[in-house]
Design a protein around this motif. Structure first.
Motif, PDB file in Angstrom:
ATOM      1  N   UNK A 196       0.956  -1.134   0.115  1.00  0.00           N
ATOM      2  CA  UNK A 196       0.018   0.031   0.189  1.00  0.00           C
ATOM      3  C   UNK A 196       0.905   1.116  -0.027  1.00  0.00           C
ATOM      4  N   UNK A 197       0.407   1.982  -0.695  1.00  0.00           N
ATOM      5  CA  UNK A 197       1.208   3.387  -0.601  1.00  0.00           C
ATOM      6  C   UNK A 197       0.255   4.592  -0.154  1.00  0.00           C
ATOM      7  N   UNK A 198       0.552   5.415   0.526  1.00  0.00           N
ATOM      8  CA  UNK A 198       0.017   6.592   1.269  1.00  0.00           C
ATOM      9  C   UNK A 198       0.638   7.866   0.930  1.00  0.00           C
ATOM     10  N   UNK A 250       5.613   3.822  -9.965  1.00  0.00           N
ATOM     11  CA  UNK A 250       4.845   2.254 -10.565  1.00  0.00           C
ATOM     12  C   UNK A 250       5.813   1.457  -9.871  1.00  0.00           C
ATOM     13  N   UNK A 251       7.256   1.491  -9.863  1.00  0.00           N
ATOM     14  CA  UNK A 251       7.987   0.641  -9.330  1.00  0.00           C
ATOM     15  C   UNK A 251       7.804   0.430  -7.675  1.00  0.00           C
ATOM     16  N   UNK A 252       7.426   1.483  -7.089  1.00  0.00           N
ATOM     17  CA  UNK A 252       7.359   1.456  -5.643  1.00  0.00           C
ATOM     18  C   UNK A 252       5.794   0.719  -5.549  1.00  0.00           C
ATOM     19  N   UNK A 253       4.930   0.759  -6.134  1.00  0.00           N
ATOM     20  CA  UNK A 253       3.604   0.187  -6.299  1.00  0.00           C
ATOM     21  C   UNK A 253       3.877  -1.422  -6.370  1.00  0.00           C
ATOM     22  N   UNK A 254       4.881  -1.665  -7.462  1.00  0.00           N
ATOM     23  CA  UNK A 254       4.903  -3.281  -7.426  1.00  0.00           C
ATOM     24  C   UNK A 254       5.598  -3.721  -6.446  1.00  0.00           C
ATOM     25  N   UNK A 255       6.556  -3.308  -5.727  1.00  0.00           N
ATOM     26  CA  UNK A 255       7.090  -3.581  -4.462  1.00  0.00           C
ATOM     27  C   UNK A 255       5.975  -3.714  -3.323  1.00  0.00           C
ATOM     28  N   UNK A 256       5.259  -2.822  -3.302  1.00  0.00           N
ATOM     29  CA  UNK A 256       4.229  -2.746  -2.193  1.00  0.00           C
ATOM     30  C   UNK A 256       3.275  -3.899  -2.479  1.00  0.00           C
ATOM     31  N   UNK A 257       3.059  -4.143  -3.790  1.00  0.00           N
ATOM     32  CA  UNK A 257       2.063  -5.346  -4.087  1.00  0.00           C
ATOM     33  C   UNK A 257       2.701  -6.660  -3.501  1.00  0.00           C
ATOM     34  N   UNK A 258       3.818  -6.915  -3.734  1.00  0.00           N
ATOM     35  CA  UNK A 258       4.354  -8.225  -3.362  1.00  0.00           C
ATOM     36  C   UNK A 258       5.020  -8.359  -1.912  1.00  0.00           C
ATOM     37  N   UNK A 259       5.006  -7.345  -1.003  1.00  0.00           N
ATOM     38  CA  UNK A 259       5.180  -7.355   0.338  1.00  0.00           C
ATOM     39  C   UNK A 259       4.218  -6.632   0.955  1.00  0.00           C
ATOM     40  N   UNK A 273      -0.218   9.959  -8.844  1.00  0.00           N
ATOM     41  CA  UNK A 273       0.089  10.083  -7.387  1.00  0.00           C
ATOM     42  C   UNK A 273      -1.538  10.310  -6.679  1.00  0.00           C
ATOM     43  N   UNK A 274      -2.358  11.011  -7.570  1.00  0.00           N
ATOM     44  CA  UNK A 274      -3.747  11.129  -6.714  1.00  0.00           C
ATOM     45  C   UNK A 274      -4.305   9.651  -6.474  1.00  0.00           C
ATOM     46  N   UNK A 275      -4.109   8.705  -7.163  1.00  0.00           N
ATOM     47  CA  UNK A 275      -4.742   7.573  -6.884  1.00  0.00           C
ATOM     48  C   UNK A 275      -4.354   6.931  -5.675  1.00  0.00           C
TER      49      UNK A 275
END
Length: 139
Positions: free
Chosen positions: A1-3, A103-112, A131-133
């Motif tokens: 998750x990204x905040x 995009x890269x950070x979102x992929x890391x967050x999805x697999x951790x 970013x708004x998403x």
């Protein structure tokens, strides 16, 4: 998750992200990491949080920051929260140029199981859609 913690320069984003990191200690399980590009806040961060100054660690550029994040997560599977204050300054890009990074950070967050919280120096209307998403407008 990204905040995302957003707002104009001087609006109190760093104070909010520090308070959020410190609050995680009492209510959350897992290790916490705080990455900033200065040591100015080291005494505001509780000792249980792993604080890293990106300049002292010679982290620069998008690949450098992403590689550092991945390395920390590979070395410590117990990290559950990562707070990053000033990622745009660290990687040397304007907010609008950071789509690849997010995009890269979102992929890391999805697999951790890590929740990433980042500060972004821009008002809501200035945030790009990628970013708004990640913005929770209920806060």
């Amino acid at each position: 998750m990204i905040k995302i913690v957003y707002g104009s320069k001087g609006s109190g984003k760093t104070k909010l992200i520090i308070e959020s990191a410190n609050a995680c200690i009492a209510k959350e399980q897992g290790d916490i990491v705080f990455i900033a590009d200065t040591s100015r806040y080291i005494h505001s961060i509780k000792y249980q949080i792993r604080f890293t100054n990106s300049k002292e660690s010679q982290i620069s550029g998008e690949d450098g920051l992403i590689g550092f994040i991945q390395g920390m997560l590979e070395a410590n599977y117990d990290i559950r929260f990562m707070f990053i204050d000033g990622a745009a300054r660290m990687i040397g890009k304007e907010i609008g140029e950071m789509e690849s990074f997010f995009n890269r950070l979102e992929k890391i967050a999805a697999k951790t199981e890590v929740t990433f919280t980042l500060t972004v120096s821009a008002d809501y209307d200035e945030l790009p859609p990628f970013i708004k998403k990640f913005v929770d407008r209920e806060e």
